[in-house]
Design a protein around this motif. Structure first.
Motif, PDB file in Angstrom:
ATOM      1  N   THR B 142       9.081   7.385  -2.323  1.00 13.80           N
ATOM      2  CA  THR B 142       9.962   6.273  -1.954  1.00 13.80           C
ATOM      3  C   THR B 142       9.748   5.878  -0.495  1.00 13.80           C
ATOM      4  O   THR B 142       9.907   4.705  -0.140  1.00 13.80           O
ATOM      5  N   VAL B 175       6.078   4.643  -8.363  1.00 10.04           N
ATOM      6  CA  VAL B 175       7.241   4.326  -7.524  1.00 10.04           C
ATOM      7  C   VAL B 175       6.910   3.146  -6.614  1.00 10.04           C
ATOM      8  O   VAL B 175       7.700   2.200  -6.477  1.00 10.04           O
ATOM      9  N   ASN B 178       7.016   0.020  -8.589  1.00  6.13           N
ATOM     10  CA  ASN B 178       8.374  -0.385  -8.934  1.00  6.13           C
ATOM     11  C   ASN B 178       9.105  -1.006  -7.752  1.00  6.13           C
ATOM     12  O   ASN B 178       9.830  -1.982  -7.909  1.00  6.13           O
ATOM     13  N   TYR B 179       8.922  -0.431  -6.584  1.00  2.00           N
ATOM     14  CA  TYR B 179       9.618  -0.946  -5.402  1.00  2.00           C
ATOM     15  C   TYR B 179       9.043  -2.282  -4.942  1.00  2.00           C
ATOM     16  O   TYR B 179       9.737  -3.082  -4.338  1.00  2.00           O
ATOM     17  N   GLU B 181       7.388  -4.565  -6.815  1.00  2.00           N
ATOM     18  CA  GLU B 181       7.295  -5.641  -7.801  1.00  2.00           C
ATOM     19  C   GLU B 181       8.298  -6.760  -7.513  1.00  2.00           C
ATOM     20  O   GLU B 181       7.966  -7.940  -7.563  1.00  2.00           O
ATOM     21  N   GLY B 182       9.534  -6.358  -7.213  1.00  2.00           N
ATOM     22  CA  GLY B 182      10.565  -7.366  -6.949  1.00  2.00           C
ATOM     23  C   GLY B 182      10.150  -8.319  -5.838  1.00  2.00           C
ATOM     24  O   GLY B 182      10.138  -9.544  -6.022  1.00  2.00           O
ATOM     25  N   PRO B 183       9.795  -7.811  -4.699  1.00  2.00           N
ATOM     26  CA  PRO B 183       9.349  -8.655  -3.593  1.00  2.00           C
ATOM     27  C   PRO B 183       7.991  -9.303  -3.835  1.00  2.00           C
ATOM     28  O   PRO B 183       7.493 -10.007  -2.959  1.00  2.00           O
ATOM     29  N   GLU B 326      22.835  -7.830   0.587  1.00  2.00           N
ATOM     30  CA  GLU B 326      21.530  -8.172  -0.012  1.00  2.00           C
ATOM     31  C   GLU B 326      20.457  -8.477   1.020  1.00  2.00           C
ATOM     32  O   GLU B 326      19.274  -8.580   0.674  1.00  2.00           O
ATOM     33  N   ALA B 328      19.918  -6.419   3.543  1.00  2.00           N
ATOM     34  CA  ALA B 328      19.665  -5.132   4.201  1.00  2.00           C
ATOM     35  C   ALA B 328      18.174  -4.793   4.162  1.00  2.00           C
ATOM     36  O   ALA B 328      17.425  -5.350   3.359  1.00  2.00           O
ATOM     37  N   SER B 330      17.030  -2.028   3.256  1.00  2.00           N
ATOM     38  CA  SER B 330      16.813  -1.160   2.106  1.00  2.00           C
ATOM     39  C   SER B 330      18.140  -1.011   1.386  1.00  2.00           C
ATOM     40  O   SER B 330      19.202  -1.312   1.962  1.00  2.00           O
ATOM     41  N   ASN B 331      18.103  -0.573   0.142  1.00  2.00           N
ATOM     42  CA  ASN B 331      19.373  -0.302  -0.544  1.00  2.00           C
ATOM     43  C   ASN B 331      19.832   1.139  -0.332  1.00  2.00           C
ATOM     44  O   ASN B 331      20.856   1.542  -0.848  1.00  2.00           O
TER      45      ASN B 331
END
Lengths: 471, 446, 446, 471
Positions: B142, B175, B178-179, B181-183, B326, B328, B330-331
């Motif tokens: 991560t 990982v 997955n992290y 892909e959104g961006p 939203e 931030a 990071s979450n």
């Protein structure tokens, strides 16, 4: 209460830094070629007795659950049973993650058992233990939702995640991390989801609605069935933020309310220690139709043997290995220790304690009926100052200034572990502070290791390492 | 009646029946159930079916279940490494003031933990040579993912590619994907040469769309990277960040990341402080000061209290999710602070001399073991003509799977990494078993 | 260089070479050796020949050696009893403020331990019904011996006999004899009847020379004494003290010693708080207030500090050896304070309800197991037609020695107490194994 | 340093007693006949969280070695290595003492190994591990001496034990317990044994001469060989009080000096924790001719097997079982960890630290050359007040007012574990107090949990249990 201080008055500091006790630059010599190694390393070289003393002193300058009440709203600061530490220290718990299935049947059995426990408690069909924290669980749930919509060919269309304004900050942050647009839903006048506003907000672009129940005001979303229907009819999924699950154990289950995905904060509901910020663990549960998207691997039982398997359309991994394993061992131990009765009673006493404490304090609590936590308003006082002043009364203050729906919020969650006497002591602290003037509040705290700390100057003059202090 | 022997209810809720009644009276309701504002239709009236157990029985059951794990001497590495954790670490970290505390939102009563985290940050600053380190991510994977996100935020020009070497562990890669892909980032691999980064392959893969180049030192296959400066230069030539994966032990001996142009260092700092924990880790995250406002996770800084005593506090919290939501960096909220405390204690226990000595042992132990295995007929070790750290890959003339299985039968675990390749990791915790291991290896490999 | 990895010197002495030099300078000598004022003729110039080991290696070695003990499920009692010790006890007692502190000669900085000991004393006062309890003796045997010494000191008339039952464990008797020989006391035995004190035999043995009569409840053979009042009366009729041996679990259920005329209660309080520790114990010592100035060992009392806050302190220290020297009430200095802390935590953990429940289990578990063994052909259990606590003696038609050996072969330990007698102890810690035990007993006893 | 206070100001007390938090009388019901059981029991019934908090608070109101320096003379307050606790918690350490020899070979091997280690360190021929404390070791040694004289037919004649006036109080107390007359030997002007006085004191009635070396002033008895000769010529035995052995490790051994019997304070020399008063352990070593009198059983090795055996003329037992076993396990671990080098260095640094500290303080130290401890004189100040005032400087004070040979004695033993900085801090505390007036001293301490405690009133108004507080 006067907190311990290990101060060195001549230097205007508390216990000195390790680097101030000893800083020792050693030349690095190696059998490796010079160009592959660094030249030197400068870390302290202290003996074990010196370190034992250093850290013992630091610990006494830190407030934990065993020091006194810790009623941080939405944080569920429960007592962490000592025996769970011993269980996590069993030799069989400390093994390498790449061991063969055959050689780790015990670990797999425990994982399988915990998956099962959590599924039953949440009313979910399948559980993944992998997410290493609550926010990681949220993010994992979002990935699962995305994979589901993708499988349905709706991924491009469903670009929004709806989040109430009273939600934890991790909800919108996790949604954004997943690449979604965040739609903030204003709370209704009763502090709950406004069904009309929700109907207006959901639609073809809705991927997920994330909800905490009871919400951060401690209120149960009575319309949860209509909420679920509304979201599902629009083709969206419903996500349960498990932060407040401690209110509901044995009385209502997210799965039964219509939630499709949920995470469990085991460091809240199941009393694994918060560790000054972590580690926690954030397993997620999902309904049957989402099980095939869960992270890999999961554990299943076949013919008296436990096997790892990758769900058919797995999203892959959200942690390099299996998540925060030692925390999960403690979780299993806690649930096994309490059983149905204990879990039920935990929620009962958590709700009783919140209601009793609220009944004893003078600050107004605008929203009710609340469950395991309530949000009082400090009124004309600054909630942050109230918190600082409460420290002088030997208790930890509540979470402050949030949720913003209550002005100068004092978000308070005593949990089930406090007895009446301690709750009375807390109430006394609240009430004493309620009667004090701003000057008194602003000069608080006085009995703590450090007096009021100037936090702004820490950001203005950024020094994030001892190296910077020397400059 | 409550106490340790309570036969009903939670053993951790202290209420006597009388106390409960009095409290209900004060609230003005008749029963606890009346406090639950839950519509009948969603009330749960079933049972979980989880049997309550005494503390003793619970311990015995966990011991019984975990006792089913086979007792193997592990020569395993590949991303999770074990070194002996001194007793001091357990005894200090188990002190309840540390273990049971929350995030330090009230710094006046949490100076102890804040200082320990500040010291942890400082140790990583020294080890990496970078200016700042955060107070923890979850794990290596991560932290790597967050590094890519940071890279895409700080990069001046657009771009969406993250370049990683082909030895990247599949878990870490998943990982990362997955992290990112959104961006909208894409992860691409570049080739390696005899275990290390193939600089030519990298220079062919890299272009202006690349936001970050990642490499490890040591690598997943245990080799020590020799072209770090070239990798960093290539990244910087393309306005990409150079992210280096490592761990605190390796960092104490190998090239200092700042000296080779690393912009971010990630890794598993739990290599010190934690025993093998079935993959539980501590995400190391260090970077340049210029990126401080884009950093994920908690940061501890220095200030003063009213008495002008130096005091510690969390700082730059406006980056974080509980304030910026939203937007931030990071979450992350709950992190691995307590593991960071453990790691800091372990590093302090070793000190500079002890740490360098431990690291040098990782080189010589791997060298020695490879040599011993190489002496076995039918085994060539190491496969890569490189320097190694803790672990190496060995070629076996016989197929690897039965060798690995036979070793396990005899009480030893190694990685199978190819049809004729096993990977072997040796540190201070299994060093004492090397003799027996080599003997058995000889038996099963011929 | 020091730190955890120091390869020379004590790992617990922090001195760097420079520090040592500077300190020698300040003292004005050239070397550390110059500080030793030892005549050459008695200087030791040899070696102990003890090899230095790392912490890891030391732990591994101890684990290896202790691992040679066979893993048996113990059905053993006879003076050392085990109950499950809750984790809380270890975690609290291991806190260094408790564990590493000295005797509370500076009460202002040791209020915590003093209060815990005061609470321990109070718990024993409640359990025994006597007015005072001291803060610990070494074990049951030495507490018994100190009781005899106290008896001889407080007795108005002369006399030199101590009467003990014939079931007294030989170890306890030997300690008693060693302690009483100097002051000129003589230990004599009286007979028992079906396991308990034979009041007639006692009344025949007792005369005006007797300073103390001792009995146990439960007895060494697990029977519950039924004639305590008569024993006490007999003792008092002869101006002797009545000393009763017991333990905190039994005391919570059985007749209160004060009610049956006991003047002193001794025993092993470590039955709670300590795991089986190869005989390590905690000497319980409670007595009447009138004897307080004759009591051996430490006493914690109450006072106030300058702010008029209630505060605790050691008191009546003039009884003790460091002040009164050869006229002290005992030579005891280092005692078992930390075990007393553990015991106090364990008692508090159980609470009144939990403690009574635990004690009642000691009756029913023994009853049930005796019944099960009695069902085996060739076994009669219990031998004594009495009520039992935790343990009982069983008669075996077959010789006992091979039965005990065969059981051990199968993983269970019991006492051999006669040619055809075994003694069996059952509590919460071995209760789970009763089924298997009975099955195996049946196999080996027929 | 400000020590933690968990006070309840409204009640004028610190953390309340358990009985004040909860007192619960339960009726005792049993399957036993009523006449065999008590009627009721009144103890607190508190939950684990309440207890964890209670004891955690109490612990913070207690000063240990990990809190700061603890230079109590003759007490050797060393750092207690954490790993020894883990070693003592190994499952193999927790077994029943009545187990068969065959089933406890590990335990017996460890005992045998420790007997051997101690014999080598003390220069003794045979060791018994049984005595549970130093004073118990003394008493055991006295019993051994008595048995020896008895075997020689001299028991009736040898009725005296000679003890220097500077000896620990346990020496005369143990002698008296053994039934001996105590003959106190006044120290010579140099603080050591006066050979003439000794010659005059010894004779046909001398059973034993008990000596601490270095003595409680830290002085090595240089005439030890003459002393031994004098005692032996008179037919007496020579006993070594091991309290100060930490001064001599690897530099001189009692056996080589002519001592016949010694005890080891493992909680001093070998760093097992003092535990707020105990448990310790006091193994004794003896020369060959006394081995047959040692307590039963001892352990011997025969053909790769360890056996228990009773020495031929054993005195019997001084502990119901085998002594403080868990403490002995820690002792073994400590000795094995340090080895020759570590033990040697421990003494070197202990002696260096004492000499360095003495060189930095203003109080006079009348006797020298001292070794691991020194006795300073508070001069016109009251040594007890000096100690109280030192507490305010964040350090533990030395032992006070003893030995009486130095007026207003400050008996100081920093041990090897302190670094120079801490010694300087200690010296600063000494020197600051040396310059203060009586008023300041008498009102000290101020920064501790409790301020000055009126100890006399505790004895005047004896309340030794919470039951008495209610009266």
């Amino acid at each position: 209460y006067t907190q311990a201080k290990w101060e060195r008055e001549e230097d205007d500091l508390y216990e000195p830094l390790l680097s101030e006790k000893d800083g020792n630059e050693v030349e690095v010599n190696s059998s490796l070629p010079d160009e592959l190694t660094r030249d030197s390393l400068e870390l302290p070289d202290l003996s074990e007795p010196e370190l034992a003393r250093h850290y013992t002193r630091l610990s006494q300058m830190n407030y934990g659950i065993d020091s006194g009440p810790y009623p941080l709203g939405s944080c569920t600061m429960k007592y962490n049973p000592k025996f769970t530490e011993d269980v996590a220290a069993l030799p069989g718990a400390s093994i390498h993650p790449d061991r063969s299935e055959e050689s780790v049947q015990g670990t797999l059995e425990l994982m399988h058992g915990l998956q099962d426990y959590l599924a039953r408690i949440g009313g979910m069909d399948a559980v993944s233990l992998q997410p290493p924290a609550g926010a990681a669980g949220e993010f994992t749930g979002i990935l699962v939702a995305k994979a589901f919509h993708e499988a349905n060919g709706e991924d491009d269309q469903r670009t929004e995640i709806i989040v109430p304004d009273s939600a934890h900050g991790t909800n919108p942050a996790s949604a954004a991390l997943g690449g979604y647009d965040v739609v903030e839903l204003p709370s209704g006048e009763d502090g709950r989801v406004d069904l009309d506003a929700l109907s207006a907000a959901v639609g073809d672009s809705t991927a997920l609605f994330m909800l905490t129940n009871p919400n951060t005001l401690g209120l149960f979303e009575r319309d949860i069935e209509e909420i679920a229907e509304t979201v599902h009819e629009a083709g969206g999924l419903l996500y349960y933020d498990g932060a407040n699950l401690n209110a509901l154990l044995g009385r209502a289950r997210p799965g039964d309310m219509g939630f499709d995905i949920m995470h469990y904060n085991v460091h809240k509901t199941f009393a694994t220690p918060h560790g000054g910020g972590g580690p926690g663990a954030g397993p997620i549960g999902v309904v049957e139709k989402l099980a095939e998207f869960l992270p890999a691997p999961r554990v299943e039982k076949t013919d008296n043997r436990y096997e790892r398997f990758d769900p058919e359309q797995t999203i892959g991994k959200v942690h390099g290995f299996t998540g925060n394993w030692l925390v999960l061992v403690k979780t299993y131990a806690y649930i096994a220790r309490l059983g149905d009765e204990g879990l039920n009673d935990a929620s009962a006493k958590a709700v009783l304690n919140a209601n009793y404490l609220a009944s004893q304090i003078e600050y107004e609590v605008p929203f009710s009926p609340f469950h395991h936590e309530f949000v009082a308003s400090a009124g004309d006082q600054d909630a942050a100052d109230v918190a600082k002043r409460m420290l002088d009364y030997g208790v930890h203050p509540p979470t402050t200034k949030w949720p913003e729906i209550v002005s100068e919020a004092l978000m308070t969650e005593p949990t089930e572990i406090e007895n009446r006497e301690t709750l009375d002591q807390l109430a006394e602290a609240f009430n004493a502070v309620a009667g004090e003037d701003d000057g008194t509040l602003e000069s608080a705290p006085q009995k703590t290791t450090a007096k009021r700390i100037d936090q702004a100057s820490a950001a203005r003059n950024l020094r994030l390492s001892w190296q910077k202090l020397d400059e | 009646m409550t106490g340790g022997n309570a036969s009903t209810g939670s053993p951790y809720a202290p209420h006597t029946a009388e106390e409960t009644m009095a409290m209900l009276d004060a609230v003005g309701v008749e029963s606890v159930e009346a406090l639950f504002d839950i519509p009948e239709s969603v009330r749960f009236d079933g049972e979980f079916g989880i049997e309550r157990r005494s503390e003793q029985a619970t311990r015995r059951e966990l011991q019984r279940i975990l006792g089913k794990n086979r007792n193997l001497t592990e020569f395993l590495g590949r991303g999770q490494y074990s070194h002996y954790v001194p007793s001091l670490v357990d005894h200090i970290a188990d002190r309840s003031e540390f273990l049971t505390s929350y995030t330090q939102y009230q710094p006046e009563v949490t100076q102890g933990f804040l200082q320990a985290l500040f010291e942890y940050q400082s140790m990583l600053v020294e080890l990496t040579g970078l200016e700042i380190a955060n107070a923890s991510m979850y794990d290596h994977a991560t932290a790597l993912a967050e590094s890519a996100l940071l890279a895409s935020r700080v990069r001046q020009t657009s771009g969406n590619k993250v370049l990683v070497p082909d030895y990247l562990l599949s878990g870490r890669k998943s990982v990362l994907e997955n992290y990112t892909e959104g961006p909208g980032l894409v992860v691409e691999e570049f080739g390696t040469d005899d275990g290390n980064v193939d600089v030519n392959a990298l220079s062919e893969s890299i272009d202006e769309d690349v936001v970050m180049v990642y490499a490890e030192n040591p690598t997943t296959r245990g080799t020590i990277e020799e072209n770090l400066t070239e990798i960093g230069d290539l990244a910087h030539d393309h306005d990409a960040l150079f992210c280096l994966g490592s761990d605190p032990v390796a960092l104490s001996l190998l090239q200092k990341p700042a000296d080779v142009g690393a912009d971010v260092v990630v890794g598993d700092a739990g290599t010190l402080g934690l025993p093998a924990s079935y993959g539980m880790g501590l995400g190391l995250f260090a970077t340049r000061e210029e990126f401080v406002r884009q950093v994920p996770g908690r940061l501890v800084g220095v200030s003063e209290d009213e008495d002008e005593n130096r005091a510690f506090t969390l700082t730059l919290q406006t980056r974080e999710q509980h304030i910026r939501r939203e937007r931030a960096t990071s979450n992350i909220c709950t992190n691995q602070a307590w593991v960071a405390l453990r790691t800091a204690i372990h590093i302090a226990y070793l000190g500079s001399s002890g740490l360098v000595e431990l690291a040098e042992n990782c080189v010589t132990l791997a060298d020695d073991l490879a040599e011993k295995l190489d002496d076995i007929r039918g085994v060539q070790a190491p496969v890569h003509d490189r320097h190694h750290f803790r672990e190496f890959v060995a070629h076996t003339d016989q197929p690897a799977p039965p060798i690995v299985a036979d070793l396990e039968e005899r009480g030893f675990a190694v990685h199978e990494v190819g049809e004729h390749e096993v990977q072997v990791c040796v540190t201070d915790v299994n060093e004492h078993a090397v003799g027996e291991f080599v003997t058995l290896f000889q038996e099963v490999a011929r």
